[in-house]
Design an enzyme around this catalytic site. Structure first.
Site, PDB file in Angstrom:
ATOM      1  N   ASP A  12      31.164   5.593  47.049  1.00  0.00           N
ATOM      2  CA  ASP A  12      32.378   5.154  47.712  1.00  0.00           C
ATOM      3  C   ASP A  12      31.947   4.520  49.037  1.00  0.00           C
ATOM      4  O   ASP A  12      30.819   4.746  49.499  1.00  0.00           O
ATOM      5  CB  ASP A  12      33.295   6.360  47.937  1.00  0.00           C
ATOM      6  CG  ASP A  12      34.544   6.009  48.729  1.00  0.00           C
ATOM      7  OD1 ASP A  12      35.180   4.994  48.407  1.00  0.00           O
ATOM      8  OD2 ASP A  12      34.848   6.737  49.691  1.00  0.00           O
ATOM      9  N   ASP A  14      34.096   3.830  52.469  1.00  0.00           N
ATOM     10  CA  ASP A  14      34.570   4.474  53.697  1.00  0.00           C
ATOM     11  C   ASP A  14      34.444   5.988  53.615  1.00  0.00           C
ATOM     12  O   ASP A  14      34.959   6.622  52.693  1.00  0.00           O
ATOM     13  CB  ASP A  14      36.039   4.110  53.952  1.00  0.00           C
ATOM     14  CG  ASP A  14      36.252   2.624  54.102  1.00  0.00           C
ATOM     15  OD1 ASP A  14      36.403   2.158  55.236  1.00  0.00           O
ATOM     16  OD2 ASP A  14      36.264   1.913  53.071  1.00  0.00           O
ATOM     17  N   ASP A 171      34.121  10.875  48.900  1.00  0.00           N
ATOM     18  CA  ASP A 171      34.689  11.885  49.804  1.00  0.00           C
ATOM     19  C   ASP A 171      36.181  12.086  49.589  1.00  0.00           C
ATOM     20  O   ASP A 171      36.888  12.553  50.482  1.00  0.00           O
ATOM     21  CB  ASP A 171      34.426  11.506  51.272  1.00  0.00           C
ATOM     22  CG  ASP A 171      35.189  10.276  51.706  1.00  0.00           C
ATOM     23  OD1 ASP A 171      35.245   9.299  50.918  1.00  0.00           O
ATOM     24  OD2 ASP A 171      35.747  10.270  52.815  1.00  0.00           O
TER      25      ASP A 171
END
Length: 222
Positions: A12, A14, A171
């Site tokens: 991922d 960000d 996250d």
């Protein structure tokens, strides 16, 4: 901690690969300043960075999708963010050794994000990651965004790696859901933004790691 039998890594963007919170929060604070409101600390915005404009506007101005002026404010936020998105955003320091190790081991790695190409592509290039990543799949690359598996499957196809031989690191709960749906191994990044929903331990990831360096141990590269 059992090791993962994989040959490619997808990240991922960000909160996993890069820390974009300062610029996203900065755009939110610019909107507050323009309205005569006091600035808010980064810690106020940080947990909601993974929710993008929706999360930032909720924290900055207490507006939500469905509110009468939400779309206008969202457009303003995105314009402000686009103008400053490379000002303070950086690769997480602890990710550099991970990327270097993947390069030395000749393992392909890529990025799968729900962030639109309009923002992701120039940001990845500005950070120098475009020269390293084997692929970049954005929120508007395929007809579906995460938690749908389509973006992850597209990334695996582009890298010519079977999904079962990939691990996806993210996250957000949506990252784990997408990875599992794509048949990939999943790693939840506890250093990320995480949001204010379910605890990371309940997401169902194959592994939860506290720091990027732990990923190298999982991959038997450290």
């Amino acid at each position: 901690m059992s090791r993962l039998a994989v040959h490619a890594v997808l990240f991922d963007l960000d909160g996993t690969l890069i820390d974009s919170a300062p610029d996203l929060a900065g755009a939110g604070n610019e909107m507050r300043a323009a309205r005569g409101l006091p600035l808010l600390p980064l810690a106020h915005f940080r947990p909601m960075v993974g929710s993008g404009a929706r999360g930032m506007l909720g924290r900055a101005l207490q507006v939500q999708p469905g509110d009468a002026d939400f779309e206008t404010l969202r457009d303003e936020f995105l314009s402000r963010y686009e103008a400053r998105m490379t000002r303070e955003t950086r690769l997480f320091d602890a990710m550099r050794p991970v990327l270097d190790a993947l390069r030395e081991a000749a393992w392909p790695w890529g990025i799968v994000t729900n962030k639109a190409t309009r923002f992701s592509a120039p940001l990845v290039q500005a950070l120098g990651l475009g020269r390293e990543a084997a692929t970049l799949v954005c929120g508007d690359t395929t007809p579906h965004a995460k938690p749908h598996p389509a973006p992850l499957l597209e990334a695996a196809r582009r890298m010519n790696v079977e999904p079962v031989r990939c691990v996806y690191v993210g996250d957000d709960l949506r990252d784990v859901q997408a990875g599992r749906a794509a048949g990939m191994r999943t790693v939840a990044a506890a250093w990320g933004y995480l949001g204010d929903g379910e605890r990371i331990e309940t997401w169902g990831a194959d592994h939860v790691i506290e720091s990027p360096g732990q990923l190298l141990k999982l991959l038997a590269l450290a």
